[in-house]
Motif scaffolding. Structure first.
Motif, mmCIF file in Angstrom:
data_model
loop_
_atom_site.group_PDB
_atom_site.id
_atom_site.type_symbol
_atom_site.label_atom_id
_atom_site.label_comp_id
_atom_site.label_asym_id
_atom_site.label_seq_id
_atom_site.Cartn_x
_atom_site.Cartn_y
_atom_site.Cartn_z
ATOM 1 N N ARG A 139 49.421 74.391 36.298
ATOM 2 C CA ARG A 139 49.203 74.812 34.722
ATOM 3 C C ARG A 139 48.615 76.510 35.151
ATOM 4 O O ARG A 139 47.694 76.642 35.692
ATOM 5 C CB ARG A 139 48.173 74.291 34.226
ATOM 6 C CG ARG A 139 47.946 74.780 32.588
ATOM 7 C CD ARG A 139 46.944 73.845 31.943
ATOM 8 N NE ARG A 139 47.439 72.413 31.891
ATOM 9 C CZ ARG A 139 48.189 71.975 30.679
ATOM 10 N NH1 ARG A 139 48.827 72.770 29.814
ATOM 11 N NH2 ARG A 139 48.606 70.855 30.672
ATOM 12 N N GLY A 187 50.354 63.410 38.895
ATOM 13 C CA GLY A 187 50.828 64.025 37.395
ATOM 14 C C GLY A 187 52.183 63.899 37.561
ATOM 15 O O GLY A 187 52.921 64.383 36.221
ATOM 16 N N TYR A 188 52.942 63.241 38.334
ATOM 17 C CA TYR A 188 54.540 63.150 38.239
ATOM 18 C C TYR A 188 55.103 61.907 39.025
ATOM 19 O O TYR A 188 54.279 61.290 39.882
ATOM 20 C CB TYR A 188 55.204 64.061 38.517
ATOM 21 C CG TYR A 188 55.047 64.825 39.753
ATOM 22 C CD1 TYR A 188 55.977 64.528 40.920
ATOM 23 C CD2 TYR A 188 53.807 65.667 40.223
ATOM 24 C CE1 TYR A 188 55.655 64.924 41.884
ATOM 25 C CE2 TYR A 188 53.629 66.184 41.560
ATOM 26 C CZ TYR A 188 54.610 65.600 42.473
ATOM 27 O OH TYR A 188 54.373 66.252 43.631
ATOM 28 N N LEU A 196 54.599 69.691 35.681
ATOM 29 C CA LEU A 196 53.409 70.388 35.172
ATOM 30 C C LEU A 196 52.177 69.534 35.490
ATOM 31 O O LEU A 196 51.908 68.320 35.116
ATOM 32 C CB LEU A 196 53.288 70.628 33.572
ATOM 33 C CG LEU A 196 52.194 71.270 32.801
ATOM 34 C CD1 LEU A 196 52.020 72.428 33.226
ATOM 35 C CD2 LEU A 196 52.281 71.238 31.146
ATOM 36 N N THR A 197 51.216 70.081 36.312
ATOM 37 C CA THR A 197 50.103 69.245 36.497
ATOM 38 C C THR A 197 48.731 70.131 36.380
ATOM 39 O O THR A 197 48.816 71.302 36.221
ATOM 40 C CB THR A 197 50.002 68.872 38.081
ATOM 41 O OG1 THR A 197 50.189 69.961 38.790
ATOM 42 C CG2 THR A 197 51.399 67.997 38.357
ATOM 43 N N GLY A 242 59.845 64.973 32.232
ATOM 44 C CA GLY A 242 58.373 65.229 32.284
ATOM 45 C C GLY A 242 57.342 64.451 31.738
ATOM 46 O O GLY A 242 57.764 63.821 30.327
ATOM 47 N N ASP A 249 54.004 65.173 31.360
ATOM 48 C CA ASP A 249 52.861 65.655 31.293
ATOM 49 C C ASP A 249 52.040 65.319 29.815
ATOM 50 O O ASP A 249 50.838 64.905 29.828
ATOM 51 C CB ASP A 249 52.877 67.095 31.398
ATOM 52 C CG ASP A 249 53.880 67.696 30.734
ATOM 53 O OD1 ASP A 249 53.855 68.262 29.809
ATOM 54 O OD2 ASP A 249 55.004 67.474 31.239
ATOM 55 N N ARG A 250 53.104 65.252 28.641
ATOM 56 C CA ARG A 250 52.447 64.908 27.465
ATOM 57 C C ARG A 250 51.878 63.597 27.334
ATOM 58 O O ARG A 250 50.957 63.436 26.742
ATOM 59 C CB ARG A 250 53.360 65.314 26.422
ATOM 60 C CG ARG A 250 53.146 64.921 25.073
ATOM 61 C CD ARG A 250 53.983 65.698 24.017
ATOM 62 N NE ARG A 250 53.666 65.090 22.534
ATOM 63 C CZ ARG A 250 54.341 65.728 21.633
ATOM 64 N NH1 ARG A 250 55.349 66.500 21.637
ATOM 65 N NH2 ARG A 250 54.002 65.086 20.364
ATOM 66 N N ALA A 271 48.733 63.079 29.157
ATOM 67 C CA ALA A 271 47.388 63.782 28.565
ATOM 68 C C ALA A 271 46.904 62.868 27.370
ATOM 69 O O ALA A 271 45.777 63.099 26.841
ATOM 70 C CB ALA A 271 47.911 65.134 27.833
ATOM 71 N N ARG A 295 57.922 74.384 32.458
ATOM 72 C CA ARG A 295 57.182 74.090 31.302
ATOM 73 C C ARG A 295 56.573 75.272 30.861
ATOM 74 O O ARG A 295 56.403 76.272 31.680
ATOM 75 C CB ARG A 295 55.992 73.155 31.472
ATOM 76 C CG ARG A 295 56.496 71.592 31.594
ATOM 77 C CD ARG A 295 56.572 70.904 30.295
ATOM 78 N NE ARG A 295 57.217 69.612 30.273
ATOM 79 C CZ ARG A 295 58.248 69.014 30.512
ATOM 80 N NH1 ARG A 295 59.488 70.023 30.586
ATOM 81 N NH2 ARG A 295 58.427 67.878 30.326
#
Length: 302
Positions: free
Chosen positions: A195, A301-302, A190-191, A74, A76-77, A80, A217
């Motif tokens: 979410r 996002g991925y 997680l996008t 992942g 996503d962090r 961000a 997530r």
């Protein structure tokens, strides 16, 4: 040139990761953030960063950075972090060993829910001797949200054992997949679009007494909505590996809820032995001018 190891590891993690990375990257100079603090000029030498939850802003001051290789599946962090260099390619970890581990956990969860092993454990604690109805695997429909590497591996494992596994990707209609399903497994990235996807409206679409398995997530799930559905008996049981806050606070209701099975974000741990080799292969590809595998499309996002 040098490789920065920007990883939020404790001493035990480093004891496993550092030798694995050194063995996989024998010709590379490996630096830690504390090396840069002691000798700021070393920032000029770094062209690759291997990361696992790096501190925000750490990668912004590396003028020659050309590749960011994540050790986690992942990202996503990472995405961000507004200071993450936008022009630098980012690759995520795709490890067949991790896919297999996730499939093992998903299969365990499905078998537990299908064969009522969680209820038998509760009966044992209460001293109750009672056999429960037993369906065949082909009578159990399992919806798998997410059809990437992990989702595909999970689908294959379930179908091999006779379950009616139905997959779902973003952009496809959700109702046909959820119709008549007894178990939902979430493996989505997680996008912004996913979410909070599993909320009261989502749970209301499920057949009565269906079960949820969240292995992706914590932010996919609206926890209060799930608790309400469990309390009402709308959802029969939830197997949860990920949460909004980790470690899960000791006062959280999930710890003691009779319809929740809880794991400490351990469904598929990254194996340093295989992941280090995969990261090294990506770095070699970049140094040789070849395409780096598993590059992230930041817009998706991925």
């Amino acid at each position: 040139m040098s490789v920065l190891l920007a990883c939020d590891f404790d001493a035990a993690d480093w004891a496993a990761w550092r030798p694995a990375l050194q063995a996989a990257l024998p010709g590379e100079r490996l630096l830690l953030p504390q090396d840069l603090a002691a000798q700021p000029a070393l920032r000029e030498d770094i062209d690759v960063a291997i990361v696992a939850n790096p501190p925000p802003g750490l990668l912004a001051g590396l003028p020659r950075l050309g590749l960011i290789q994540s050790l986690w599946a992942g990202v996503d962090r990472l995405l961000a972090d507004p200071t993450l260099p936008a022009e630098v390619p980012l690759a995520r970890m795709v490890d067949p060993a991790m896919n297999t581990a996730m499939a093992e956990t998903a299969l365990w969860a499905v078998l537990t829910l299908h064969r009522h092993f969680h209820l038998y454990a509760r009966q044992q604690r209460a001293g109750v001797w009672q056999a429960l109805p037993q369906l065949r695997a082909d009578e159990i429909k399992v919806a798998v949200l997410g059809q990437g590497q992990m989702g595909g591996t999970v689908m294959h494992a379930l179908r091999q054992r006779g379950y009616r596994a139905a997959g779902w990707r973003r952009g496809e209609p959700l109702e046909p997949v959820l119709a008549d399903c007894r178990i939902v497994i979430n493996l989505l990235p997680l996008t912004a679009d996913t979410r909070g996807l599993i909320d009261a409206a989502f749970l209301a679409r499920l057949p009565a007494r269906a079960s949820l398995v969240n292995l992706a997530r914590g932010a996919h799930l609206v926890e209060a909505d799930l608790l309400a559905a469990l309390d009402a008996g709308q959802i029969a049981h939830a197997v949860l590996d990920v949460f909004h806050q980790e470690p899960l606070p000791p006062t959280h209701r999930f710890w003691r809820h009779p319809a929740v099975t809880l794991l400490p974000h351990a469904a598929a741990q990254t194996d340093p032995r295989s992941a280090a080799r995969i990261a090294a292969a990506g770095i070699r590809a970049w140094r040789e001018g070849r395409t780096v595998p598993n590059q992230v499309e930041r817009s998706r996002g991925y």
